[in-house]
Design an enzyme around this catalytic site. Structure first.
Site, PDB file in Angstrom:
ATOM      1  N   LYS A  29       0.681  -1.277   0.159  1.00 12.92           N
ATOM      2  CA  LYS A  29       0.017   0.007   0.164  1.00 12.92           C
ATOM      3  C   LYS A  29       0.875   1.262  -0.074  1.00 12.92           C
ATOM      4  O   LYS A  29       1.983   1.241   0.081  1.00 12.92           O
ATOM      5  CB  LYS A  29      -0.968   0.111   1.099  1.00 12.92           C
ATOM      6  CG  LYS A  29      -1.866  -1.071   1.305  1.00 12.92           C
ATOM      7  CD  LYS A  29      -2.783  -1.455   2.570  1.00 12.92           C
ATOM      8  CE  LYS A  29      -3.954  -2.232   2.447  1.00 12.92           C
ATOM      9  NZ  LYS A  29      -4.635  -2.468   3.667  1.00 12.92           N
ATOM     10  N   TYR A  69     -12.501  -2.719  -3.241  1.00 12.46           N
ATOM     11  CA  TYR A  69     -12.958  -2.800  -1.667  1.00 12.46           C
ATOM     12  C   TYR A  69     -14.695  -2.945  -1.799  1.00 12.46           C
ATOM     13  O   TYR A  69     -15.276  -2.330  -0.558  1.00 12.46           O
ATOM     14  CB  TYR A  69     -12.613  -1.602  -0.997  1.00 12.46           C
ATOM     15  CG  TYR A  69     -11.026  -1.905  -0.501  1.00 12.46           C
ATOM     16  CD1 TYR A  69     -10.565  -2.893   0.261  1.00 12.46           C
ATOM     17  CD2 TYR A  69     -10.091  -0.947  -0.843  1.00 12.46           C
ATOM     18  CE1 TYR A  69      -9.245  -3.185   0.719  1.00 12.46           C
ATOM     19  CE2 TYR A  69      -8.605  -1.187  -0.361  1.00 12.46           C
ATOM     20  CZ  TYR A  69      -8.361  -2.106   0.201  1.00 12.46           C
ATOM     21  OH  TYR A  69      -7.146  -2.569   0.964  1.00 12.46           O
ATOM     22  N   ASN A 132      -1.909  -0.214   7.361  1.00 10.16           N
ATOM     23  CA  ASN A 132      -1.431  -1.528   7.518  1.00 10.16           C
ATOM     24  C   ASN A 132      -0.407  -2.386   6.398  1.00 10.16           C
ATOM     25  O   ASN A 132      -0.370  -3.390   6.418  1.00 10.16           O
ATOM     26  CB  ASN A 132      -2.501  -2.521   7.985  1.00 10.16           C
ATOM     27  CG  ASN A 132      -3.578  -2.714   7.185  1.00 10.16           C
ATOM     28  OD1 ASN A 132      -3.440  -2.356   6.001  1.00 10.16           O
ATOM     29  ND2 ASN A 132      -4.483  -3.509   7.244  1.00 10.16           N
ATOM     30  N   HIS A 135      -1.721  -5.170   1.155  1.00 12.20           N
ATOM     31  CA  HIS A 135      -3.102  -6.113   0.903  1.00 12.20           C
ATOM     32  C   HIS A 135      -2.691  -7.445   0.513  1.00 12.20           C
ATOM     33  O   HIS A 135      -1.698  -7.803  -0.154  1.00 12.20           O
ATOM     34  CB  HIS A 135      -3.743  -5.428  -0.091  1.00 12.20           C
ATOM     35  CG  HIS A 135      -4.980  -6.229  -0.283  1.00 12.20           C
ATOM     36  ND1 HIS A 135      -6.226  -6.473   0.076  1.00 12.20           N
ATOM     37  CD2 HIS A 135      -5.141  -7.026  -1.423  1.00 12.20           C
ATOM     38  CE1 HIS A 135      -6.851  -7.075  -0.696  1.00 12.20           C
ATOM     39  NE2 HIS A 135      -6.204  -7.667  -1.791  1.00 12.20           N
ATOM     40  N   GLU A 146      -9.714 -10.335  -7.883  1.00 10.35           N
ATOM     41  CA  GLU A 146      -8.539  -8.945  -7.991  1.00 10.35           C
ATOM     42  C   GLU A 146      -7.596  -8.907  -8.986  1.00 10.35           C
ATOM     43  O   GLU A 146      -7.112  -7.838  -9.424  1.00 10.35           O
ATOM     44  CB  GLU A 146      -7.903  -8.783  -6.482  1.00 10.35           C
ATOM     45  CG  GLU A 146      -9.068  -8.682  -5.283  1.00 10.35           C
ATOM     46  CD  GLU A 146      -8.537  -9.205  -3.929  1.00 10.35           C
ATOM     47  OE1 GLU A 146      -7.360  -9.476  -3.625  1.00 10.35           O
ATOM     48  OE2 GLU A 146      -9.192  -8.986  -2.886  1.00 10.35           O
TER      49      GLU A 146
HETATM   50  P1  DAT Z   1      -7.749  -7.018   5.272  1.00  7.19           P
HETATM   51  O1  DAT Z   1      -6.868  -6.205   4.433  1.00  7.19           O
HETATM   52  O2  DAT Z   1      -6.843  -7.851   6.488  1.00  7.19           O
HETATM   53  O3  DAT Z   1      -8.147  -8.277   4.268  1.00  7.19           O
HETATM   54  P2  DAT Z   1     -10.299  -6.156   5.522  1.00  7.19           P
HETATM   55  O4  DAT Z   1     -10.378  -6.541   3.964  1.00  7.19           O
HETATM   56  O5  DAT Z   1     -11.486  -6.477   6.565  1.00  7.19           O
HETATM   57  O6  DAT Z   1      -8.673  -6.514   5.837  1.00  7.19           O
HETATM   58  O7  DAT Z   1     -10.097  -4.445   5.231  1.00  7.19           O
HETATM   59  C1  DAT Z   1      -9.675  -4.132   4.088  1.00  7.19           C
HETATM   60  C2  DAT Z   1      -8.659  -2.819   4.648  1.00  7.19           C
HETATM   61  O8  DAT Z   1      -9.539  -1.870   5.448  1.00  7.19           O
HETATM   62  C3  DAT Z   1      -7.913  -3.136   6.089  1.00  7.19           C
HETATM   63  O9  DAT Z   1      -6.500  -3.666   5.254  1.00  7.19           O
HETATM   64  C4  DAT Z   1      -7.479  -1.927   6.483  1.00  7.19           C
HETATM   65  C5  DAT Z   1      -9.054  -1.213   6.486  1.00  7.19           C
HETATM   66  N1  DAT Z   1      -9.846  -1.435   7.720  1.00  7.19           N
HETATM   67  C6  DAT Z   1     -10.428  -2.620   8.148  1.00  7.19           C
HETATM   68  N2  DAT Z   1     -10.891  -2.380   9.247  1.00  7.19           N
HETATM   69  C7  DAT Z   1     -10.875  -1.031   9.399  1.00  7.19           C
HETATM   70  C8  DAT Z   1     -11.182  -0.236  10.742  1.00  7.19           C
HETATM   71  N3  DAT Z   1     -12.017  -0.710  11.641  1.00  7.19           N
HETATM   72  N4  DAT Z   1     -10.637   0.735  10.739  1.00  7.19           N
HETATM   73  C9  DAT Z   1     -10.045   1.477   9.704  1.00  7.19           C
HETATM   74  N5  DAT Z   1      -9.443   0.761   8.656  1.00  7.19           N
HETATM   75  C10 DAT Z   1     -10.018  -0.570   8.703  1.00  7.19           C
HETATM   76 MG    MG Z   2      -9.700  -8.049   3.017  1.00  3.68          MG
END
Ligand code: DAT
Ligand code: MG
Length: 168
Positions: A29, A69, A132, A135, A146
């Protein structure tokens, strides 16, 4: 409509993307690129034994990110997530290998870095869920969707890895 199209494309390619040919979509990212983590992340996947079949530095359009997303569109952090992901270039990659989707998720750690174990990418290199650094696709089906979204067929390379006989 786009979703349906991508699902059909994914289905057509599905048969070739199993076993040692399984593929996942990984993206460093914008914060990961800014923090010079690209080399370290590529190194981890290479050393694990996975095969790189696609890689590019790209400034993702809002359209791609909203599609990417789509499942999170109702979440309160969705707009912040889109603007963070479009704030700079990302390094988009496709890695291939046996159980690569599941293994890559383990290498990444949990979504929230605070819950990620040391030794994982998120456990080692970041502290906050909103930054974080990486991805990774969460299932084979998501990976197919994707990869079709981020890469054209000509950007994915078939090549024989000289070390594959020492890995499989
Ligand atoms: P991942 O990236 O582990 O697959 P996800 O698909 O649930 O997680 O979410 C996509 C991204 O969205 C994640 O990497 C960071 C952001 N995200 C997820 N939960 C969040 C939260 N509670 N607050 C802020 N950003 C969040
Ligand atoms: Mg995800």
């Amino acid at each position: 409509m786009i979703c349906l199209f991508l699902t059909i494309i994914s289905y057509i390619f599905q048969s070739g993307w199993t076993g040692v040919n399984e593929r996942t979509f990984i993206a460093v990212k914008p914060d990961g690129v800014q923090r010079k983590l690209v080399g370290e992340i590529v190194r981890r996947f290479e050393k694990k034994g996975f095969k790189l079949v696609g890689l590019k530095l790209v400034r993702a359009s809002e359209d791609i990110l909203r599609e990417h997303y789509w499942d999170l569109r109702t979440k309160p952090f969705y707009n912040r997530l889109i603007s963070y992901m479009s704030s700079g270039p990302v390094v988009a990659m496709v890695w291939q290998g046996l159980e690569v989707v599941k293994t890559a998720r383990k290498m990444l750690g949990e979504t929230n870095p605070a819950e990620s174990l040391p030794g994982t990418i998120r456990g080692d290199f970041c502290v906050e869920v909103g930054k974080n650094v990486i991805h990774g696709s969460d299932s084979v089906e998501s990976a197919q969707r994707e990869i079709s979204l981020w890469f054209g067929p000509k950007e994915l390379h078939r090549w024989k890895s000289s070390s594959s006989q020492w890995i499989y």
